[in-house]
Design a protein around this motif. Structure first.
Motif, PDB file in Angstrom:
ATOM      1  N   GLU A  20       0.820  -1.207   0.000  1.00 53.07           N
ATOM      2  CA  GLU A  20       0.000   0.000   0.000  1.00 53.07           C
ATOM      3  C   GLU A  20       0.859   1.265   0.000  1.00 53.07           C
ATOM      4  O   GLU A  20       0.479   2.291  -0.577  1.00 53.07           O
ATOM      5  CB  GLU A  20      -0.909  -0.022   1.230  1.00 53.07           C
ATOM      6  N   ASP A  21       2.007   1.216   0.657  1.00 51.18           N
ATOM      7  CA  ASP A  21       2.878   2.384   0.772  1.00 51.18           C
ATOM      8  C   ASP A  21       4.303   1.967   0.428  1.00 51.18           C
ATOM      9  O   ASP A  21       5.108   1.664   1.309  1.00 51.18           O
ATOM     10  CB  ASP A  21       2.806   2.964   2.182  1.00 51.18           C
TER      11      ASP A  21
ATOM     12  N   ARG B  76       3.099   8.489  -1.422  1.00 53.55           N
ATOM     13  CA  ARG B  76       1.908   7.752  -1.873  1.00 53.55           C
ATOM     14  C   ARG B  76       1.400   8.299  -3.206  1.00 53.55           C
ATOM     15  O   ARG B  76       0.939   7.544  -4.060  1.00 53.55           O
ATOM     16  CB  ARG B  76       0.832   7.806  -0.799  1.00 53.55           C
TER      17      ARG B  76
ATOM     18  N   GLN C 195       1.189   6.299  -6.927  1.00 54.43           N
ATOM     19  CA  GLN C 195       0.032   6.257  -7.816  1.00 54.43           C
ATOM     20  C   GLN C 195       0.400   6.598  -9.255  1.00 54.43           C
ATOM     21  O   GLN C 195      -0.193   6.066 -10.199  1.00 54.43           O
ATOM     22  CB  GLN C 195      -1.041   7.226  -7.319  1.00 54.43           C
TER      23      GLN C 195
ATOM     24  N   VAL D 167      -3.736  -4.927  -3.380  1.00 58.29           N
ATOM     25  CA  VAL D 167      -2.969  -3.935  -2.613  1.00 58.29           C
ATOM     26  C   VAL D 167      -3.241  -4.138  -1.130  1.00 58.29           C
ATOM     27  O   VAL D 167      -4.406  -4.157  -0.699  1.00 58.29           O
ATOM     28  CB  VAL D 167      -3.343  -2.505  -3.045  1.00 58.29           C
TER      29      VAL D 167
ATOM     30  N   PRO E  70      -1.762  -3.411   3.147  1.00 61.47           N
ATOM     31  CA  PRO E  70      -0.832  -2.764   4.086  1.00 61.47           C
ATOM     32  C   PRO E  70       0.355  -3.689   4.351  1.00 61.47           C
ATOM     33  O   PRO E  70       0.256  -4.904   4.167  1.00 61.47           O
ATOM     34  CB  PRO E  70      -1.685  -2.560   5.346  1.00 61.47           C
TER      35      PRO E  70
END
Length: 616
Positions: A261-262, A333, A337, A347, A349
């Motif tokens: 996610e990050d 972030r 994208q 996706v 964490p």
């Protein structure tokens, strides 16, 4: 002075490339005329035509494409003065010190690097739009004084007018590369062009190295010798950390169908958790060595020159460079994208991503064992219960010896403990009794529902012997692990995580033309590859067109685990027959016109085929 030299060298040598083409054209005409005096006109034309085509056609097409081409900005996140005021203020200050105008755009990029470009006009006589690229990992990892040194170096390229000929150099390399790629491997015209292209690169890269040293002087003038040297020392360390991060934490999960996610936030977390290891790396001297083909001088050489330069008093600023951005996490972030296409990946964490990644890797190991079990027993739905049944019947050694060919059956059963532990871990995760716990400072830990480490090695040791198997099953039950949950998921091996080892063009497979890619896990057979000529070029385009796993899914993939035996009838040209476990036979026949991706491709394939120890 350096910029003027490079400008002159680039223009003169690029023009010289076409002078060489003209000379070769005149030579081809002369050759054709001479041949016409000793041979029939038609035969002379046939012999001279390839030279005309290479000299005129290849050069004309490549030049036309090069003229129309324009360097495209690297993908990244553009940040304006309102989004990163402190960063822009710093760049304005440094630009004033080094004596240049500020860039038109600052763009964050996903790499351990910084760079500048300029869209100059009229062979660099008129300045153009400028872009400053800053790798987000640099801002995550460096100190303020180090990043000021990096930025001053890049702005020094502007003040030294190093970027003015960027478009010319780009088009020159594009024209030369395009010309060479269109000339056959054995055409003598190509030999001359390749030699000239190497000379061009030698001259251009030598000028580039001098430009880097000139830009280093701007770095020292702004930040002082200590900060400039420490910034250079930091670059290979961050490169290594970035590679480690992707290899250990990102790439395996990406291949398994997941995405973090990050992405950039994870790298920042890793830097904090592994600070002691990074400090240990900083204590070592950077490795030397360099090549005349490099565009940058070796870092030790640059540090040595910096140490001898006049120093400028500069206050040390040990603040983390991320303070130059208002919210580096949010910007990371947003950058993700823009530059990361997750496709159909899930996706997650970081804790869930790592858990899913490691679980998928363990399941792949288990699936390999289960598929082998299916071939060994004929079981249509192989799983952990069938493995335990083999143990109970005293047949585990007979099954396990295929994994340990140099061991006796009794020894193979004992060596199967590690594989058994993977099977038990997979069943535990599927049962919901355990999971893989994420960590930035160490490998993922296998923990139970209570979060405490779950050790299954002792149970695996009990599970490989008939007399202790009941105790192993009882312990599994007490932990909430259901052996029936250990099932095969992937019934046929694919190329996930595979590496390309070799490639051959123009191979007949059962009499039909194919190109062949050899992976560490099997063969990719590409049918209807195209014309027999330019096979090496075709292979390069193929392997560059998509990830290896995707290529294997598009074409016929033959996993090595499905090959029972292989018989090599002839080595050059290669002639072999493969017998699969299901009884099918596959004939491989290399033609005299076959081409290799690299010179050891045939030897690599031969070694793999001979490893199956087939009798002749």
């Amino acid at each position: 002075m350096v910029a003027t030299f490079r400008a002159l060298a680039s223009v003169v040598m690029l023009a010289g490339f076409y002078v060489v083409a003209l000379i070769q054209l005149v030579g081809a005409v002369a050759l054709a005329f001479w041949l016409s005096t000793v041979l029939t006109g038609l035969l002379a034309l046939k012999l001279a035509l390839p030279l005309f085509g290479a000299t005129i056609g290849a050069v004309a097409v490549a030049l036309w494409k090069a003229i129309r081409a324009k360097p495209q900005p690297a993908p990244g996140l553009s940040v304006g003065p309102d989004q990163a005021p402190e960063l822009w203020r710093t760049v304005h200050e440094l630009a004033t010190v080094v004596g240049t105008r500020v860039p038109n755009e600052i763009r964050l990029v996903p790499e351990v690097n910084a760079a500048v470009t300029e869209d100059a006009k009229l062979l660099g006589l008129i300045s153009g739009r400028r872009i400053l690229y800053i790798g987000l990992p640099l801002l995550q990892a460096m100190r303020v004084d180090q990043i000021r040194s990096i930025l001053a170096h890049e702005l020094g390229h502007y003040s030294g007018r190093h970027t003015r000929l960027g478009a010319v150099a780009y088009r020159g390399r594009l024209a030369m590369g395009g010309t060479i790629s269109r000339i056959g491997q054995y055409n003598p015209v190509g030999w001359v062009f390749r030699g000239y292209a190497r000379l061009y690169l030698l001259v251009d890269n030598a000028a580039s190295r001098r430009q880097e040293l000139e830009a280093d002087r701007s770095s020292v003038r702004v930040a002082g010798r200590a900060a400039a040297a420490s910034a250079l020392r930091e670059l290979p360390i961050l490169d290594a950390a970035w590679d480690f991060y992707f290899g250990r934490y990102v790439h395996p999960g990406w291949q398994a169908g997941y995405a973090p996610e990050d992405l950039f936030g994870g790298f920042g977390e890793l830097l904090v958790a592994r600070q002691a290891e990074l400090d240990e790396m900083r204590g070592a001297e950077p490795e030397g060595g360099g090549s005349r083909w490099d565009t940058h001088p070796p870092i030790p050489e640059r540090i040595g020159i910096i140490a001898a330069a006049p120093d400028v008093p500069s206050a040390e600023d040990g603040r983390p460079a991320r303070v130059l951005l208002p919210d580096i996490g949010a910007l990371g972030r947003r950058l993700q994208q823009l530059v990361v296409d997750v496709g159909e990946r899930t996706v997650l964490p970081w804790p869930e991503f790592t858990a899913a990644m490691v679980a998928a890797a363990v399941q792949r190991q288990a699936d390999g064992v289960f598929r082998a079990l299916g071939r060994f027993t004929g079981t249509p739905d192989p799983g952990l219960p069938a493995v335990l049944e083999l143990v109970q019947d005293g047949r585990l050694g007979a099954f396990a010896e295929q994994f340990f060919p140099n061991a006796t059956r009794k020894e193979a059963a004992g060596k199967f403990v590690e594989a058994m532990e993977s099977l038990l871990q997979s069943a535990a995760v599927t049962s919901g009794a355990a999971r893989w716990q994420h960590s930035w400072s160490e490998p993922a830990r296998f923990v139970g529902r209570d979060g405490q480490p779950m050790q299954l090695t002792e149970i695996a040791e009990l599970a490989v012997a008939p007399q202790t198997l009941p105790e192993a099953v009882a312990r599994l039950t007490a932990l909430g692990i259901d052996p029936a949950a250990g099932k095969v998921v992937q019934r046929r091996a694919d190329a996930t995580g595979a590496r390309l080892l070799a490639a051959l063009a123009n191979i007949k497979v059962d009499g039909v033309d194919h190109d062949l890619l050899m992976l560490n896990r099997g063969l990719v057979l590409v049918s209807n590859p195209g014309k027999a000529d330019k096979g090496t070029k075709r292979l390069r385009e193929l392997v560059d067109s998509a990830p290896i796993a995707e290529l294997a899914s598009r074409h016929q993939f033959m996993p090595f685990e499905e090959v029972a035996t292989a018989t090599v009838r002839k080595q050059v040209p290669l002639k072999a027959e493969l017998v699969l476990h299901d009884g099918r036979r596959v004939a491989l026949q290399e033609g005299w016109s076959s081409e290799l991706l690299e010179k050891h491709s045939r030897d690599t394939l031969l070694k793999a085929l001979k490893s199956f120890d087939s009798p002749d």
